[in-house]
Design a protein around this motif. Structure first.
Motif, PDB file in Angstrom:
ATOM      1  N   TRP A  38      37.111  40.866  45.265  1.00  0.00           N
ATOM      2  CA  TRP A  38      36.440  39.966  44.599  1.00  0.00           C
ATOM      3  C   TRP A  38      36.435  40.502  43.033  1.00  0.00           C
ATOM      4  O   TRP A  38      36.129  39.620  41.974  1.00  0.00           O
ATOM      5  N   ASP A  42      37.835  37.885  40.320  1.00  0.00           N
ATOM      6  CA  ASP A  42      36.766  37.240  39.634  1.00  0.00           C
ATOM      7  C   ASP A  42      36.741  37.524  38.013  1.00  0.00           C
ATOM      8  O   ASP A  42      36.499  36.752  37.082  1.00  0.00           O
ATOM      9  N   ALA A  59      37.156  33.084  42.405  1.00  0.00           N
ATOM     10  CA  ALA A  59      38.076  32.465  43.669  1.00  0.00           C
ATOM     11  C   ALA A  59      37.302  31.933  45.102  1.00  0.00           C
ATOM     12  O   ALA A  59      36.469  32.185  45.283  1.00  0.00           O
ATOM     13  N   ARG A  60      38.316  31.221  45.411  1.00  0.00           N
ATOM     14  CA  ARG A  60      37.586  30.383  46.428  1.00  0.00           C
ATOM     15  C   ARG A  60      38.497  30.491  47.897  1.00  0.00           C
ATOM     16  O   ARG A  60      39.665  30.459  47.995  1.00  0.00           O
ATOM     17  N   PRO A  61      37.988  30.904  48.915  1.00  0.00           N
ATOM     18  CA  PRO A  61      38.675  30.977  50.289  1.00  0.00           C
ATOM     19  C   PRO A  61      39.102  29.526  50.634  1.00  0.00           C
ATOM     20  O   PRO A  61      38.339  28.623  50.655  1.00  0.00           O
ATOM     21  N   VAL A 176      47.756  32.901  46.070  1.00  0.00           N
ATOM     22  CA  VAL A 176      46.373  33.215  47.161  1.00  0.00           C
ATOM     23  C   VAL A 176      46.398  34.561  47.540  1.00  0.00           C
ATOM     24  O   VAL A 176      47.661  35.245  47.761  1.00  0.00           O
ATOM     25  N   SER A 180      43.264  35.530  51.743  1.00  0.00           N
ATOM     26  CA  SER A 180      43.386  34.049  51.762  1.00  0.00           C
ATOM     27  C   SER A 180      42.267  33.561  50.595  1.00  0.00           C
ATOM     28  O   SER A 180      41.871  32.166  51.201  1.00  0.00           O
ATOM     29  N   ASN A 181      42.283  34.017  49.650  1.00  0.00           N
ATOM     30  CA  ASN A 181      41.447  33.109  48.449  1.00  0.00           C
ATOM     31  C   ASN A 181      42.256  32.722  47.453  1.00  0.00           C
ATOM     32  O   ASN A 181      43.121  33.466  47.002  1.00  0.00           O
ATOM     33  N   PHE A 183      43.328  31.604  43.707  1.00  0.00           N
ATOM     34  CA  PHE A 183      42.670  31.888  42.496  1.00  0.00           C
ATOM     35  C   PHE A 183      43.426  31.372  41.209  1.00  0.00           C
ATOM     36  O   PHE A 183      42.742  31.803  40.069  1.00  0.00           O
TER      37      PHE A 183
END
Length: 209
Positions: A38, A42, A59-61, A176, A180-181, A183
Motif C-alpha cells: 500500500w 499509493d 490503488a484498488r483491489p 496489477v 491483485s490491486n 494501480f
C-alpha cells in the motif's frame, strides 16, 4: 511470599516478555507485506507518470472474477494474478486489431527486457468473449507464454471503466500488483521504453513478487 515463590515470579517475567515479543513479531510478519504494498503503490510516483501513465490513487483491489483458459477451457479466477506483477490487456475478444497486437507485443517484449526480474512479472490477456479459431491460433503462435482467459461476465470491464474514467476494453495496458490491486494504466500509444523505466524502478524498490 517465600524465597522460592519470589524466585519463580522473577523467572516468569522474562518468559512473559519473550512471548509478547514473539506475538508482536508474528503479527508484523503477516501485516508488513500488505502495508508495504500500500505504501509503495499509493506513495510511489514513477518518473514521467504524468506523461506516460495514469496512476490510480489509491490503488484498488480488483473485483472477484471467474473465467476459463481460452484453449483448454479450464476454469480459473482472480487468484491467478496473485504473487506476481501483472501486465494485463483487456480485450473484447472479437478480434485482435492493431492496438491489441501492438499492446500484446509490447507486453511480451517488456517482460523479456526485465532480465533478471522477468520471473517477477507475467503477461495476461483477458477476453470478454471466446476468440474464434483464427485468433486462437494466432495467440498460441505469437504469445504461447501469455496467460489467456475468457471472462464469464463483464464485471471486470465495468470496474476498469469506472476506475479509469471510461477506459476499459482495448484501451491499453493495466498494471496489477501481486496482491491483485490495479494501480496504473498506459495508453496504447505510450512508448514501451517509458513503461520499462517505470517497471524497473518499481522492482528496484519493491520486494513483492
Amino acid at each position: 511470599m517465600t524465597a522460592a515463590a519470589t524466585k519463580r515470579a522473577k523467572s516468569a517475567k522474562p518468559s512473559t516478555t519473550r512471548n509478547r515479543v514473539f506475538l508482536v513479531l508474528l503479527i508484523a510478519l503477516f501485516a508488513i507485506p500488505p502495508l508495504a504494498a500500500w505504501l509503495l503503490i499509493d506513495k510511489w510516483r514513477p518518473e514521467g507518470v504524468v506523461a506516460h501513465g495514469e496512476l490510480l490513487t489509491p490503488a484498488r483491489p480488483l473485483p472477484a472474477w471467474q473465467g476459463r483458459d481460452s484453449n483448454s477451457g479450464q476454469p480459473n479466477d482472480a487468484n491467478v494474478l496473485r504473487g506476481r506483477w501483472n501486465m494485463v490487456y483487456l480485450s473484447s475478444g472479437e478480434e485482435c486489431n492493431q492496438v491489441c497486437e501492438t499492446s500484446l507485443y509490447n507486453m511480451r517484449q517488456l517482460k523479456i527486457a526485465l532480465g533478471k526480474d522477468m520471473e517477477r512479472a507475467q503477461t495476461v490477456l483477458l477476453l470478454l468473449q471466446a476468440p474464434d479459431s483464427e485468433l486462437s491460433s494466432w495467440l498460441e503462435q505469437e504469445h504461447p507464454a501469455m496467460l489467456k482467459f475468457v471472462l464469464d461476465d463483464n464485471t471486470l470491464s465495468g470496474f476498469m471503466a469506472e476506475a479509469f474514467g471510461g477506459a476499459a476494453v482495448d484501451q491499453g495496458i493495466y498494471l496489477v500488483d501481486p496482491l491483485s490491486n490495479v494501480f496504473m494504466r498506459y495508453d496504447p500509444d505510450v512508448n514501451p521504453h517509458d513503461i520499462l523505466k517505470d517497471l524497473q524502478r518499481l522492482f528496484k524498490y519493491s520486494k513483492l513478487g
